[in-house]
Design a protein around this motif. Structure first.
Motif, PDB file in Angstrom:
ATOM      1  N   LYS A 252     -58.183 -47.760  -6.935  1.00  0.00           N
ATOM      2  CA  LYS A 252     -57.695 -48.708  -7.932  1.00  0.00           C
ATOM      3  C   LYS A 252     -58.577 -48.636  -9.180  1.00  0.00           C
ATOM      4  CE  LYS A 252     -56.207 -51.927  -4.277  1.00  0.00           C
ATOM      5  NZ  LYS A 252     -54.767 -51.664  -4.293  1.00  0.00           N
ATOM      6  N   VAL A 253     -57.985 -48.979 -10.320  1.00  0.00           N
ATOM      7  CA  VAL A 253     -58.724 -49.008 -11.589  1.00  0.00           C
ATOM      8  C   VAL A 253     -58.519 -50.369 -12.246  1.00  0.00           C
ATOM      9  CG1 VAL A 253     -58.516 -46.518 -11.971  1.00  0.00           C
ATOM     10  CG2 VAL A 253     -56.787 -48.057 -12.929  1.00  0.00           C
ATOM     11  N   LEU A 254     -59.362 -50.662 -13.235  1.00  0.00           N
ATOM     12  CA  LEU A 254     -59.191 -51.888 -13.997  1.00  0.00           C
ATOM     13  C   LEU A 254     -57.923 -51.783 -14.836  1.00  0.00           C
ATOM     14  CD1 LEU A 254     -62.823 -52.570 -15.289  1.00  0.00           C
ATOM     15  CD2 LEU A 254     -61.708 -53.455 -13.224  1.00  0.00           C
ATOM     16  N   TYR A 255     -57.148 -52.858 -14.843  1.00  0.00           N
ATOM     17  CA  TYR A 255     -55.949 -52.902 -15.671  1.00  0.00           C
ATOM     18  C   TYR A 255     -56.365 -52.684 -17.120  1.00  0.00           C
ATOM     19  CZ  TYR A 255     -50.973 -54.220 -15.574  1.00  0.00           C
ATOM     20  OH  TYR A 255     -49.602 -54.201 -15.592  1.00  0.00           O
ATOM     21  N   VAL A 256     -55.577 -51.903 -17.872  1.00  0.00           N
ATOM     22  CA  VAL A 256     -55.995 -51.524 -19.216  1.00  0.00           C
ATOM     23  C   VAL A 256     -56.173 -52.732 -20.128  1.00  0.00           C
ATOM     24  CG1 VAL A 256     -53.642 -51.136 -20.063  1.00  0.00           C
ATOM     25  CG2 VAL A 256     -55.569 -49.884 -21.091  1.00  0.00           C
ATOM     26  N   TRP A 257     -55.381 -53.782 -19.930  1.00  0.00           N
ATOM     27  CA  TRP A 257     -55.553 -54.952 -20.801  1.00  0.00           C
ATOM     28  C   TRP A 257     -56.892 -55.642 -20.549  1.00  0.00           C
ATOM     29  CZ3 TRP A 257     -56.724 -59.515 -18.689  1.00  0.00           C
ATOM     30  CH2 TRP A 257     -56.277 -59.804 -17.402  1.00  0.00           C
ATOM     31  N   PHE A 258     -57.461 -55.446 -19.339  1.00  0.00           N
ATOM     32  CA  PHE A 258     -58.765 -56.023 -19.010  1.00  0.00           C
ATOM     33  C   PHE A 258     -59.890 -55.156 -19.568  1.00  0.00           C
ATOM     34  CE2 PHE A 258     -62.476 -56.624 -16.261  1.00  0.00           C
ATOM     35  CZ  PHE A 258     -62.556 -58.007 -16.160  1.00  0.00           C
ATOM     36  N   VAL A 296     -51.528 -62.567 -27.457  1.00  0.00           N
ATOM     37  CA  VAL A 296     -51.816 -63.213 -26.168  1.00  0.00           C
ATOM     38  C   VAL A 296     -53.085 -62.643 -25.537  1.00  0.00           C
ATOM     39  CG1 VAL A 296     -50.345 -61.647 -24.824  1.00  0.00           C
ATOM     40  CG2 VAL A 296     -50.836 -63.919 -23.953  1.00  0.00           C
ATOM     41  N   PHE A 297     -53.319 -61.346 -25.700  1.00  0.00           N
ATOM     42  CA  PHE A 297     -54.494 -60.722 -25.099  1.00  0.00           C
ATOM     43  C   PHE A 297     -55.788 -61.172 -25.784  1.00  0.00           C
ATOM     44  CE2 PHE A 297     -51.018 -57.655 -24.359  1.00  0.00           C
ATOM     45  CZ  PHE A 297     -51.014 -57.682 -22.984  1.00  0.00           C
ATOM     46  N   HIS A 298     -55.755 -61.311 -27.111  1.00  0.00           N
ATOM     47  CA  HIS A 298     -56.974 -61.619 -27.857  1.00  0.00           C
ATOM     48  C   HIS A 298     -57.212 -63.113 -28.058  1.00  0.00           C
ATOM     49  CE1 HIS A 298     -56.649 -57.344 -28.730  1.00  0.00           C
ATOM     50  NE2 HIS A 298     -57.894 -57.375 -29.169  1.00  0.00           N
ATOM     51  N   CYS A 299     -56.191 -63.921 -27.868  1.00  0.00           N
ATOM     52  CA  CYS A 299     -56.336 -65.361 -28.067  1.00  0.00           C
ATOM     53  C   CYS A 299     -56.390 -66.140 -26.755  1.00  0.00           C
ATOM     54  CB  CYS A 299     -55.185 -65.903 -28.916  1.00  0.00           C
ATOM     55  SG  CYS A 299     -55.142 -65.255 -30.583  1.00  0.00           S
ATOM     56  N   ILE A 300     -55.819 -65.584 -25.706  1.00  0.00           N
ATOM     57  CA  ILE A 300     -55.773 -66.298 -24.426  1.00  0.00           C
ATOM     58  C   ILE A 300     -56.528 -65.544 -23.335  1.00  0.00           C
ATOM     59  CG2 ILE A 300     -54.234 -67.079 -22.571  1.00  0.00           C
ATOM     60  CD1 ILE A 300     -52.202 -67.843 -24.706  1.00  0.00           C
ATOM     61  N   ILE A 301     -56.187 -64.281 -23.122  1.00  0.00           N
ATOM     62  CA  ILE A 301     -56.743 -63.563 -21.969  1.00  0.00           C
ATOM     63  C   ILE A 301     -58.193 -63.138 -22.195  1.00  0.00           C
ATOM     64  CG2 ILE A 301     -56.487 -61.533 -20.499  1.00  0.00           C
ATOM     65  CD1 ILE A 301     -53.457 -61.720 -20.995  1.00  0.00           C
ATOM     66  N   PHE A 302     -58.499 -62.448 -23.304  1.00  0.00           N
ATOM     67  CA  PHE A 302     -59.875 -62.016 -23.546  1.00  0.00           C
ATOM     68  C   PHE A 302     -60.827 -63.207 -23.693  1.00  0.00           C
ATOM     69  CE2 PHE A 302     -63.043 -59.748 -26.497  1.00  0.00           C
ATOM     70  CZ  PHE A 302     -63.767 -59.227 -25.434  1.00  0.00           C
ATOM     71  N   PRO A 303     -60.450 -64.268 -24.446  1.00  0.00           N
ATOM     72  CA  PRO A 303     -61.328 -65.441 -24.479  1.00  0.00           C
ATOM     73  C   PRO A 303     -61.561 -66.059 -23.100  1.00  0.00           C
ATOM     74  CG  PRO A 303     -59.791 -65.537 -26.297  1.00  0.00           C
ATOM     75  CD  PRO A 303     -59.350 -64.396 -25.427  1.00  0.00           C
ATOM     76  N   THR A 304     -60.536 -66.038 -22.246  1.00  0.00           N
ATOM     77  CA  THR A 304     -60.718 -66.555 -20.880  1.00  0.00           C
ATOM     78  C   THR A 304     -61.700 -65.690 -20.111  1.00  0.00           C
ATOM     79  OG1 THR A 304     -58.480 -67.488 -20.871  1.00  0.00           O
ATOM     80  CG2 THR A 304     -59.533 -67.150 -18.731  1.00  0.00           C
ATOM     81  N   MET A 305     -61.616 -64.372 -20.300  1.00  0.00           N
ATOM     82  CA  MET A 305     -62.583 -63.475 -19.670  1.00  0.00           C
ATOM     83  C   MET A 305     -63.997 -63.792 -20.141  1.00  0.00           C
ATOM     84  SD  MET A 305     -60.370 -59.952 -20.173  1.00  0.00           S
ATOM     85  CE  MET A 305     -61.826 -58.898 -20.084  1.00  0.00           C
ATOM     86  N   LEU A 306     -64.161 -63.983 -21.452  1.00  0.00           N
ATOM     87  CA  LEU A 306     -65.478 -64.278 -22.010  1.00  0.00           C
ATOM     88  C   LEU A 306     -65.986 -65.632 -21.528  1.00  0.00           C
ATOM     89  CD1 LEU A 306     -64.884 -63.068 -25.692  1.00  0.00           C
ATOM     90  CD2 LEU A 306     -66.061 -61.823 -23.875  1.00  0.00           C
ATOM     91  N   LYS A 307     -65.082 -66.603 -21.464  1.00  0.00           N
ATOM     92  CA  LYS A 307     -65.451 -67.934 -20.982  1.00  0.00           C
ATOM     93  C   LYS A 307     -65.881 -67.873 -19.519  1.00  0.00           C
ATOM     94  CE  LYS A 307     -65.469 -72.528 -21.138  1.00  0.00           C
ATOM     95  NZ  LYS A 307     -66.457 -73.282 -21.947  1.00  0.00           N
ATOM     96  N   ALA A 308     -65.145 -67.099 -18.716  1.00  0.00           N
ATOM     97  CA  ALA A 308     -65.479 -66.970 -17.298  1.00  0.00           C
ATOM     98  C   ALA A 308     -66.832 -66.295 -17.113  1.00  0.00           C
ATOM     99  CB  ALA A 308     -64.382 -66.180 -16.582  1.00  0.00           C
ATOM    100  N   GLU A 309     -67.129 -65.300 -17.944  1.00  0.00           N
ATOM    101  CA  GLU A 309     -68.422 -64.604 -17.850  1.00  0.00           C
ATOM    102  C   GLU A 309     -69.559 -65.538 -18.254  1.00  0.00           C
ATOM    103  OE1 GLU A 309     -71.792 -62.022 -18.600  1.00  0.00           O
ATOM    104  OE2 GLU A 309     -70.872 -63.499 -19.941  1.00  0.00           O
ATOM    105  N   GLY A 310     -69.341 -66.325 -19.316  1.00  0.00           N
ATOM    106  CA  GLY A 310     -70.261 -67.412 -19.625  1.00  0.00           C
ATOM    107  C   GLY A 310     -71.307 -67.194 -20.684  1.00  0.00           C
TER     108      GLY A 310
END
Length: 677
Positions: A252-258, A296-310
């Motif tokens: 498996k690989v990381l999804y490209v949007w991630f 959606v990727f830069h306003c919702i998903i990527f910020p959520t990733m950054l928020k989760a990382e902390g």
């Protein structure tokens, strides 16, 4: 308003499966470059980050179609894209790539931290599987009939005919693009980012905290959040990408949007060991320049990733643009309906700024806009040449003529002079306001108003007349014109960098600093200017007509490629078919029928006799080209008169999808009169 020490600008990573086109430029790279150049002129600390997105299904599909490896594809297009950006003058501080070692390490490390902290959820689901090739199929590896519009070549994620977002299981008659077989559903486990858990935070951060975002960006975010967010897979079954760094995820690989947005981080790491101040210092302002398909990727998903990382900053703004169309039609890579940057640079050498100007003046900032070659020509001829170039040329030529290129001293100012000089500072304020709010189209218009101001002032004051009666007055007029010219080099530098460098050479000026803009003494009395050349040149009709014809040829080729054969006519009996007597024949003579476009009078040897046939082929063949050609003739067709000529039969032709006619001929010579059965 928050004050920042520095600005980090990211620009969407283009897929390395094809060249860059004007839609990419207008939506992302030209505005990002303008803003970065503006901040640099203000001596602010800024980074412009770019790079190629080299993972994902479009890459693997391209490789499969061309019979090469995915690495071959990304190496080819990464090099092409990077070179095009450099030649076009997009001033990246770094242009990286997601196939690099540093990116793989950064993306894998980001995933592993979230995994170790339990930030993902595991889910098992059924996905389509190609039994012959023994692999799960990504959405783009599945085609079928769209359930909405019945388009037969819809992908598993979207129908390109009607634009509907789809899931693979919605397709009617799904087929694997690898084998052509019908795939089966099979269970597979993946890791998901639980966006639903971050919904309350996103509502507060975006909907309450960023109401200043552009309406198209804010509106799309609100629509997604109001509709309810669902967990989104961050891994997929594929053999090309960043391997998932845990033992149970083999294959498996990381999804490209991630992995793609993490490319901004890895690119910054590649540029500087001091990368953390750009990503983790709260005094850094981060901006994402993207197209609307990436909101959606830069306003919702990527910020959520950054928020989760902390530990990372969140974007302060995402000034996304809408789409640019081409001559009234949607730009399409697959249909070759585009103006490709690398081709433009070859066909319009030295005119990088003309394209930048046109794309900025017609930028799709709040709605989709249209690029036409006629508008491109008009922007160049009527604005760059007739307004900016005309003013600069007249000011510098008159300075050479009257003062041997030396800046004359400023004399007594009248009200018009004072108002003209004051307007330079007013325009600076307005341009700044527009740029600070990411309204680049408006900023360019205001900057060009400085050239319009100069043109009007010069035309009204008429120094070529006044020189005869009041030479001292002309010195003041020309000094003011030259101060406007010097200010133009600063004000237009973010938009027209090559041209302003050229203009700086004309006036022997190098004080390109935004703080100097608005001054009315940039060129002191006695300053020596150089002999000017034309800043811009007219683009002739023939040049534009060639580009339009190129697109028309593309459209015609697409129509031929997409054409579907007409359905069969009603059945006829065998006896009816046998009534037709078709023979091979050789063309002996041919001449166009006078006063017609289509008809040609042809004498053929049918092996039975020599007869005249009138055929509608004059648009596709010249008479002298077809003499000696062996063809098929229906010899027992009832004779009929066409333009007074009796036609004794019919030459059989095949009509191609584009309407052109081709002879139906034997593959090698046969005796005239041979029956065609």
């Amino acid at each position: 308003m928050t004050s920042y020490k520095r600005t980090l600008i990211t620009s969407a990573l283009p897929y390395a499966n094809g060249p860059v086109h004007i839609g990419h430029l207008a939506g992302v790279y030209v505005p990002a470059d303008i803003y970065a150049r503006y901040l640099r002129l203000k001596n602010e600390e800024v980074l412009l980050i770019g790079g190629s997105d080299e993972h994902g299904v479009p890459i693997t599909l391209k490789a499969k179609n061309e019979g090469v490896t995915p690495q071959d594809i990304v190496d080819k297009y990464h090099g092409m894209i990077k070179d095009s950006f450099e030649r076009f003058g997009i001033s990246f501080d770094v242009y990286s790539r997601t196939s690099s070692k540093i990116h793989h390490e950064t993306a894998a490390g980001f995933f592993k931290k979230l995994y170790d902290e339990g930030k993902f959820v595991e889910q098992t689901s059924e996905q389509y599987y190609d039994e012959e090739n023994k692999q799960f199929l990504a959405d783009r590896y599945i085609v079928g009939t769209c359930p909405k519009c019945s388009f037969e070549k819809a992908y598993g994620d979207q129908c390109e005919s009607c634009g509907t977002s789809l899931s693979p299981t919605e397709l009617i008659n799904p087929k694997s693009m690898i084998s052509g077989n019908t795939p089966v559903l099979k269970e597979t486990k993946h890791w998901y980012l639980p966006l639903d858990q971050y919904e309350p935070w996103l509502k507060e951060w975006i909907l309450e905290g960023h109401k200043e975002w552009k309406s198209n960006v804010y509106g799309q975010c609100k629509s997604w959040i109001d509709s309810g967010l669902n967990p989104r897979a961050v891994t997929r079954d594929l053999n090309w990408g960043v391997p998932v760094p845990i033992d149970e995820a083999e294959g498996k690989v990381l999804y490209v949007w991630f992995d793609a947005p993490i490319g901004y981080i890895s690119a910054t790491k590649e540029l500087t060991p001091d990368w953390e101040k750009w990503w983790k210092d709260e005094e850094t302002k981060m901006l994402h320049f993207i197209g609307k398909d990436n909101i959606v990727f830069h306003c919702i998903i990527f910020p959520t990733m950054l928020k989760a990382e902390g530990s990372y900053n969140l974007p302060e703004n995402v000034p996304a643009n809408e789409f640019l169309n081409l001559e009234g039609d949607k730009i399409s890579t697959s249909r070759n309906w585009a103006v490709w940057l690398h081709e433009y640079l070859e066909e319009f050498p030295g005119k990088e700024d003309v394209l930048k100007y046109t794309l900025t003046a017609n930028a799709p900032e709040t709605k989709d806009n249209d690029f036409t070659w006629k508008d491109f020509q008009a922007r160049n001829n009527n604005e760059l040449v007739a307004v900016l170039g005309n003013f600069v040329n007249r000011a510098l030529v008159l300075t050479q003529k009257y003062y041997n290129g030396e800046v004359p001293a400023l004399g007594e100012l009248n009200e018009v002079d004072q108002a003209t000089l004051a307007e330079i500072g007013n325009l600076k304020t307005e341009v700044e306001k527009s740029l600070d709010n990411y309204r680049f189209r408006e900023a360019l218009k205001l900057a060009m108003d400085l050239a319009r101001l100069g043109n009007k002032y010069l035309a009204d004051e008429e120094p070529w007349k006044v020189i005869k009666t009041n030479p001292e007055r002309v010195k003041t007029v020309m000094n003011i014109c030259l101060q406007i010219t010097a200010n133009l080099t600063i004000m237009l530098k973010p938009f027209l960098p090559f041209s302003m460098d050229k203009l700086c050479g004309f006036i022997n000026f190098d004080k390109l600093d935004w703080s100097e803009l608005g001054r009315t003494d940039l060129l002191p009395a006695g300053h020596q200017t150089n002999k000017p050349e034309l800043l811009f040149e007219k683009i002739e009709d023939a040049t534009i007509e060639a580009q339009v014809q190129k697109l028309l040829d593309t459209k015609k080729a697409n129509e031929v490629a997409e054409a579907v054969a007409k359905p069969a006519k009603e059945n006829c009996t065998f006896d009816d078919f046998m009534k037709m007597d078709i023979r091979t024949a050789t063309i002996l003579e041919a001449e166009p029928v006078a006063k017609t476009k289509k008809l040609m009078k042809i004498l053929v040897d049918t092996g039975i006799d020599k007869r005249t046939v009138v055929s509608g082929i004059a648009e596709y063949y010249k008479a002298e080209e077809i003499i000696g050609k062996q063809v098929s003739v229906l010899v027992n067709l009832e004779p009929r008169k066409l333009r007074g000529i009796e036609s004794q039969g019919m030459i059989l032709m095949a009509e191609d999808a584009d309407g052109t006619l081709k002879f139906v001929s034997p593959e090698s010579a046969v005796k005239n009169g041979s029956e065609v059965r």
